[in-house]
Enzyme design. Structure first.
Site, PDB file in Angstrom:
ATOM      1  N   PRO A 155       3.554 -90.002  21.587  1.00 51.92           N
ATOM      2  CA  PRO A 155       4.805 -89.960  22.338  1.00 51.92           C
ATOM      3  C   PRO A 155       5.937 -90.652  21.571  1.00 51.92           C
ATOM      4  O   PRO A 155       7.110 -90.458  21.895  1.00 51.92           O
ATOM      5  CB  PRO A 155       4.481 -90.697  23.642  1.00 51.92           C
ATOM      6  N   ARG A 189       0.604 -68.263  17.268  1.00 57.41           N
ATOM      7  CA  ARG A 189       1.189 -67.001  17.730  1.00 57.41           C
ATOM      8  C   ARG A 189       2.266 -66.481  16.791  1.00 57.41           C
ATOM      9  O   ARG A 189       2.643 -65.315  16.861  1.00 57.41           O
ATOM     10  CB  ARG A 189       1.718 -67.117  19.169  1.00 57.41           C
ATOM     11  N   GLU A 208      -3.731 -96.870  22.875  1.00 56.27           N
ATOM     12  CA  GLU A 208      -2.330 -97.158  22.547  1.00 56.27           C
ATOM     13  C   GLU A 208      -1.935 -96.604  21.179  1.00 56.27           C
ATOM     14  O   GLU A 208      -0.873 -96.932  20.665  1.00 56.27           O
ATOM     15  CB  GLU A 208      -2.060 -98.661  22.613  1.00 56.27           C
ATOM     16  N   ASP A 218      11.870 -64.516  21.125  1.00 57.59           N
ATOM     17  CA  ASP A 218      11.546 -65.642  21.999  1.00 57.59           C
ATOM     18  C   ASP A 218      12.769 -66.401  22.468  1.00 57.59           C
ATOM     19  O   ASP A 218      13.759 -66.471  21.759  1.00 57.59           O
ATOM     20  CB  ASP A 218      10.739 -66.691  21.222  1.00 57.59           C
TER      21      ASP A 218
HETATM   22 CL1  6GU Z   1       1.987 -85.829  21.027  1.00 59.59          CL
HETATM   23  N1  6GU Z   1       0.797 -87.611  22.588  1.00 59.59           N
HETATM   24  C1  6GU Z   1       0.719 -88.337  23.699  1.00 59.59           C
HETATM   25  N2  6GU Z   1      -0.315 -89.163  23.860  1.00 59.59           N
HETATM   26  N3  6GU Z   1       1.625 -88.309  24.669  1.00 59.59           N
HETATM   27  C2  6GU Z   1       2.637 -87.487  24.476  1.00 59.59           C
HETATM   28  C3  6GU Z   1       2.786 -86.690  23.354  1.00 59.59           C
HETATM   29  C4  6GU Z   1       1.838 -86.774  22.403  1.00 59.59           C
HETATM   30  N4  6GU Z   1       3.914 -85.984  23.457  1.00 59.59           N
HETATM   31  C5  6GU Z   1       4.443 -86.338  24.617  1.00 59.59           C
HETATM   32  N5  6GU Z   1       3.681 -87.238  25.235  1.00 59.59           N
END
Ligand code: 6GU
Length: 240
Positions: A86, A155, A113, A170
């Site tokens: 994230p 895809r 984490e 798209d």
């Molecule tokens: Cl790539 N990993 C995690 N654990 N949470 C996320 C993410 C990735 N992308 C958004 N939230």
């Protein structure tokens, strides 16, 4: 294209062998390897995580086991290493298009984490490494993000979609959201298909679709309109 995924939950990646992706694998367009990180542990508990230096909640994935796993999976062939997190740069359609041109992608799925940062730092000296996020929300691990990213990339590979024009048309490929689509019957529950779509006037249909795409993008994703290059809108668009 060759895709490898290293994870402590190999079963989570089983959907990659279904449907469109499964057919791409069967057709030999994609080679997929899913690897259990615990295969590279040496202790009886097969521990992959430890408490964070500096304190705080959660656990951090240990560098030694990741180092051994990635040495083995990456091997000598060049590959792009992708670490879903994230805290990464946003994964977008442009990322998918760039990765679709790669020979090899290796995904390292962190849990807890995250992975000790030295793993990314060490591999950045050997080849391209991307820490990427699929959106502004937190998942419990990278596995579902890998499902999303692999589907978006595969895809786009030649021969994977029945109709390659669908990939070119798209949402996002012209920077706008796609407008609404309709099929038979012409009238359903008192709702009619817009007349122009049945007119046979291809210029009018293209104009109508473009206007609906602009309208929808303005309503739902004004940030996309703001990000368009100055030459992306023609005169008729501006009048709209
Ligand atoms: Cl790539 N990993 C995690 N654990 N949470 C996320 C993410 C990735 N992308 C958004 N939230």
């Amino acid at each position: 294209m060759r895709i490898d995924v290293v994870t402590i939950f190999p079963g989570y990646l089983a959907p990659l062998r279904e449907a469109l992706l499964g057919r791409a694998i069967e057709a030999g367009l994609v080679e997929l390897g899913v690897h259990d990180l615990r295969d590279w542990t040496h202790d009886v508990h097969q521990a992959v995580d430890d408490s964070p230096y500096g304190g705080g909640p959660g656990m951090v994935m240990r560098p030694q086991v990741w180092g051994e796993a990635l040495d083995a999976v990456l091997g000598e062939e060049p590959a792009r290493l992708v670490v879903p997190t994230p805290a990464g740069r946003p994964f977008t359609q442009a990322t998918a298009q760039a990765w679709a041109a790669e020979e090899r992608l290796v995904f390292a799925c962190g849990r807890y984490e995250g992975i000790d940062q030295r793993v990314v730092d060490a591999y950045a000296d050997r080849g391209p490494v991307d820490e990427v996020s699929i959106g502004d929300y937190v998942l419990v691990g990278g596995e579902v993000a890998v499902l999303v990213m692999v589907e978006a990339v595969v895809r786009l590979l030649p021969g994977v979609l029945g109709n390659p024009v669908s990939a070119q048309e798209d949402s996002f490929s012209d920077g706008l959201l796609e407008g609404p689509a309709y099929t038979r019957p012409v009238s359903w529950r008192g709702l009619d298909v817009p007349d122009v779509l049945r007119s046979g006037n291809h210029a009018a249909i293209a104009r109508w679709r473009r206007d609906r795409a602009l309208e929808r993008t303005a309503a739902r994703r004004p940030d996309l309109l703001d990000a368009l290059p100055p030459d992306a809108l023609d005169r008729a668009d501006r009048a709209f």
